[in-house]
Scaffold this active site. Structure first.
Site, PDB file in Angstrom:
ATOM      1  N   ASP A  60     -11.148   5.002  15.622  1.00  0.00           N
ATOM      2  CA  ASP A  60      -9.819   5.410  15.159  1.00  0.00           C
ATOM      3  C   ASP A  60      -9.915   6.829  14.604  1.00  0.00           C
ATOM      4  OD1 ASP A  60      -7.358   5.759  13.957  1.00  0.00           O
ATOM      5  OD2 ASP A  60      -7.278   3.733  13.120  1.00  0.00           O
TER       6      ASP A  60
ATOM      7  N   GLU B 232      -8.125   4.854  19.253  1.00  0.00           N
ATOM      8  CA  GLU B 232      -6.807   4.935  18.608  1.00  0.00           C
ATOM      9  C   GLU B 232      -6.550   6.319  18.013  1.00  0.00           C
ATOM     10  OE1 GLU B 232      -4.945   1.493  16.820  1.00  0.00           O
ATOM     11  OE2 GLU B 232      -5.152   2.502  14.879  1.00  0.00           O
TER      12      GLU B 232
ATOM     13  N   HIS C 288      -0.245   3.921  16.825  1.00  0.00           N
ATOM     14  CA  HIS C 288       0.666   3.221  15.923  1.00  0.00           C
ATOM     15  C   HIS C 288       2.112   3.535  16.284  1.00  0.00           C
ATOM     16  CE1 HIS C 288      -2.384   2.188  12.825  1.00  0.00           C
ATOM     17  NE2 HIS C 288      -3.013   3.218  13.361  1.00  0.00           N
TER      18      HIS C 288
ATOM     19  N   ARG D  23     -13.983  -1.958  13.502  1.00  0.00           N
ATOM     20  CA  ARG D  23     -13.458  -0.698  14.037  1.00  0.00           C
ATOM     21  C   ARG D  23     -13.993   0.408  13.167  1.00  0.00           C
ATOM     22  NH1 ARG D  23      -7.863   0.532  11.624  1.00  0.00           N
ATOM     23  NH2 ARG D  23      -7.696  -1.022   9.970  1.00  0.00           N
TER      24      ARG D  23
ATOM     25  N   ASP E  28       0.790  -1.238   0.000  1.00  0.00           N
ATOM     26  CA  ASP E  28       0.000   0.000   0.000  1.00  0.00           C
ATOM     27  C   ASP E  28       0.824   1.291   0.000  1.00  0.00           C
ATOM     28  OD1 ASP E  28      -2.035   1.775  -0.034  1.00  0.00           O
ATOM     29  OD2 ASP E  28      -2.891   1.234   1.921  1.00  0.00           O
TER      30      ASP E  28
ATOM     31  N   TYR F 126     -13.485   4.246  11.774  1.00  0.00           N
ATOM     32  CA  TYR F 126     -12.723   5.488  11.594  1.00  0.00           C
ATOM     33  C   TYR F 126     -13.700   6.616  11.884  1.00  0.00           C
ATOM     34  CZ  TYR F 126      -9.069   2.814   9.241  1.00  0.00           C
ATOM     35  OH  TYR F 126      -8.076   1.927   8.951  1.00  0.00           O
TER      36      TYR F 126
ATOM     37  N   THR G 277      -1.713  -1.841   7.148  1.00  0.00           N
ATOM     38  CA  THR G 277      -1.935  -0.833   6.117  1.00  0.00           C
ATOM     39  C   THR G 277      -2.956  -1.366   5.121  1.00  0.00           C
ATOM     40  OG1 THR G 277      -0.874   0.673   4.586  1.00  0.00           O
ATOM     41  CG2 THR G 277      -0.132  -1.603   4.479  1.00  0.00           C
TER      42      THR G 277
ATOM     43  N   HIS H 140      -0.552   6.070  -0.003  1.00  0.00           N
ATOM     44  CA  HIS H 140      -0.774   6.961   1.139  1.00  0.00           C
ATOM     45  C   HIS H 140      -0.038   8.261   0.897  1.00  0.00           C
ATOM     46  CE1 HIS H 140      -2.850   4.658   4.265  1.00  0.00           C
ATOM     47  NE2 HIS H 140      -2.232   3.583   3.815  1.00  0.00           N
TER      48      HIS H 140
ATOM     49  N   TYR I 195       3.311   7.369   7.604  1.00  0.00           N
ATOM     50  CA  TYR I 195       3.295   6.676   6.304  1.00  0.00           C
ATOM     51  C   TYR I 195       4.603   6.839   5.535  1.00  0.00           C
ATOM     52  CZ  TYR I 195      -1.753   6.356   7.113  1.00  0.00           C
ATOM     53  OH  TYR I 195      -2.985   6.087   7.641  1.00  0.00           O
TER      54      TYR I 195
HETATM   55  O1  GAE Z   1      -4.865   3.775  11.103  1.00  0.00           O
HETATM   56  C1  GAE Z   1      -5.132   2.585  10.882  1.00  0.00           C
HETATM   57  O2  GAE Z   1      -5.335   1.837  11.812  1.00  0.00           O
HETATM   58  C2  GAE Z   1      -5.240   2.127   9.502  1.00  0.00           C
HETATM   59  O3  GAE Z   1      -5.143   0.797   9.247  1.00  0.00           O
HETATM   60  C3  GAE Z   1      -4.585   3.010   8.513  1.00  0.00           C
HETATM   61  O4  GAE Z   1      -3.226   2.807   8.511  1.00  0.00           O
HETATM   62  C4  GAE Z   1      -5.251   2.933   7.185  1.00  0.00           C
HETATM   63  O5  GAE Z   1      -5.136   4.153   6.510  1.00  0.00           O
HETATM   64  C5  GAE Z   1      -4.774   1.804   6.315  1.00  0.00           C
HETATM   65  C6  GAE Z   1      -5.534   1.750   5.018  1.00  0.00           C
HETATM   66  O6  GAE Z   1      -4.911   1.870   3.969  1.00  0.00           O
HETATM   67  O7  GAE Z   1      -6.768   1.561   5.052  1.00  0.00           O
HETATM   68  O8  GAE Z   1      -3.411   1.979   6.045  1.00  0.00           O
HETATM   69 MG    MG Z   2      -5.118   3.497  13.197  1.00  0.00          MG
HETATM   70 MG    MG Z   3      -2.868   1.496   4.004  1.00  0.00          MG
END
Ligand code: GAE
Ligand code: MG
Ligand code: MG
Length: 390
Positions: A193, A219, A244, A162, A42, A164, A295, A45, A90
């Site tokens: 998150d 998180e 993280h 989870r 990935d 976001y 990721t 980002h 990232y």
């Molecule tokens: O923050 C997190 O816990 C995620 O997994 C985050 O890193 C995401 O952006 C992930 C994604 O590509 O969905 O990397």
């Molecule tokens: Mg996270």
């Molecule tokens: Mg990712």
């Protein structure tokens, strides 16, 4: 045994959400005919610039050719000199180091005829509980579709999710209320998150509003590298707080300030097995738990994460790697397996990482270069496809 060549294949694979990610599959060839395979997962980002894949391949080959892949510690240190740690989550250098480190471990495991788990001290579990991600609401109109994701994934055995959170608190609350009313305790909400998008006080206000829906942990509820803010947040809530790990300096800051309860460690964000194990050991010494982050890797990267998690003695929360369920396609011959919401570690009888690659699929999914589409910042932060409702 000597390394003779390094190959990089870029693949481009959409998610079920429509968001498209690019990954690089690494091959390290040796003079004995053995090949180690790794995954740089990935690259899609921020920061929004692209690597030149051929230049990267030549850099890696110039450094690794002629070297003995068993020199894992030395090679890891040299890769860290070539692609240094920064204080950014990232940082693409850690993705590169991670792919090389996985390929070297795969190679050494194959040369010895043992699974990478055997190289790392064995397993204390053979499966890891994971949660499925619900991407960030940016309007009330997205709530119903996200409840439908829960319905569909629950039927597949994923009973932990989870969320976001943080851009549209009303939509976040409507989603959580709908999930509780339809599924009750059949569904676990592992975390909110906030992805460093809010300052800690705003994150705290939103968290207080949402905790009534039964949230296990929170998180990234402060801005990037705000160790002090995380600590203030942590002392103000009852639930555990996770963050993280993206550099050893940042990890040290969080331990020193007692900023979190749990570290979210993923191979890709810290640079492979050796670095991730070091971070997990530091967390353990500091009395902190660990969860395996993600990721959103492909099958190979996910299997590597499962091996890492299978050997951890301080894994203490539901983990995150669900890439193979999230992408519409993959590069492995056999899919990584999820059973009852658990990620199964690869067969311990298989040498290396224990995953076979389908090279025809790699060919089919191949992209010419790393490149960006027309995504805006919000799309990249929230992992949504261009044109999705804002
Ligand atoms: O923050 C997190 O816990 C995620 O997994 C985050 O890193 C995401 O952006 C992930 C994604 O590509 O969905 O990397
Ligand atoms: Mg996270
Ligand atoms: Mg990712």
């Amino acid at each position: 045994m000597k390394i003779v060549d390094v190959q990089l294949d870029i693949v481009r694979i959409p998610r079920h959400t429509g968001f498209v990610c690019q990954h690089a599959i690494v091959r390290i060839h040796t003079d004995e005919g053995l090949t180690g395979v790794g995954e740089m997962s990935d690259f899609s980002h921020l920061p929004k610039y692209s690597l030149d894949a051929e230049d990267l391949r030549r850099t890696l080959k110039a450094h690794l050719a002629g070297r003995d892949p068993f020199d894992l510690a030395a090679l890891n240190r040299e890769m860290a000199d070539l692609f240094p740690q920064t204080m950014y989550y990232y940082e693409k250098g850690t993705f590169i180091r991670c792919g090389i480190d996985i390929a070297l471990h795969d190679l050494v495991g194959k040369a010895l005829g043992v699974n990478v788990s055997r190289l790392l001290g064995g397993r204390v579990r053979d499966r890891i509980k994971v949660c499925y991600p619900i991407f960030r609401h940016r309007s009330m109109g997205e709530v119903a579709a996200n409840v439908e994701v829960v319905r569909k994934r629950l039927a597949e055995g994923f009973d932990a999710f989870r969320l976001y959170a943080g851009q549209h608190p009303d939509a976040d609350e409507a989603f959580l209320a709908a999930v509780r009313s339809e599924f009750g305790s059949k569904v676990t909400i592992k975390s909110l998150d906030f992805s460093h998008l809010l300052d800690w006080k705003t994150a705290l206000r939103q968290t207080r509003r949402l905790l009534q829906y039964g949230i296990q942990l929170v998180e990234s509820p402060a801005q990037l590298n705000d160790a002090e803010g995380l600590r203030h947040f942590r002392l103000a809530v009852d639930v555990p707080v996770s963050e993280h790990v993206w550099s050893f300096k940042q990890l040290h800051d969080l331990i020193r300030r007692d900023s979190v309860d749990l570290f979210n460690i993923a191979l890709i964000f810290i640079g492979g097995f050796a670095a991730a194990r070091k971070a997990a050991a530091a967390a353990e010494v500091a009395g902190k738990g660990v969860l395996i982050g993600t990721t959103q890797e492909l099958g190979l990267g996910t299997a590597a994460q499962a091996i890492f998690g299978a050997g951890l003695t301080n894994l203490s929360a539901i983990s995150d790697p669900t890439g193979p369920a999230l992408y519409v396609d993959d590069i492995t011959a056999e899919p990584v397996r999820y059973v009852d919401g658990y990620l199964l570690a690869p067969d311990e009888a298989k040498p290396g990482i224990g995953v076979d690659i389908d090279w025809d699929k790699v060919e089919r999914l191949r992209d010419r270069s790393f490149s960006w589409g027309d995504q805006r910042v919000a799309n990249l932060q929230d992992r949504t496809s261009p044109g999705a409702a804002v």
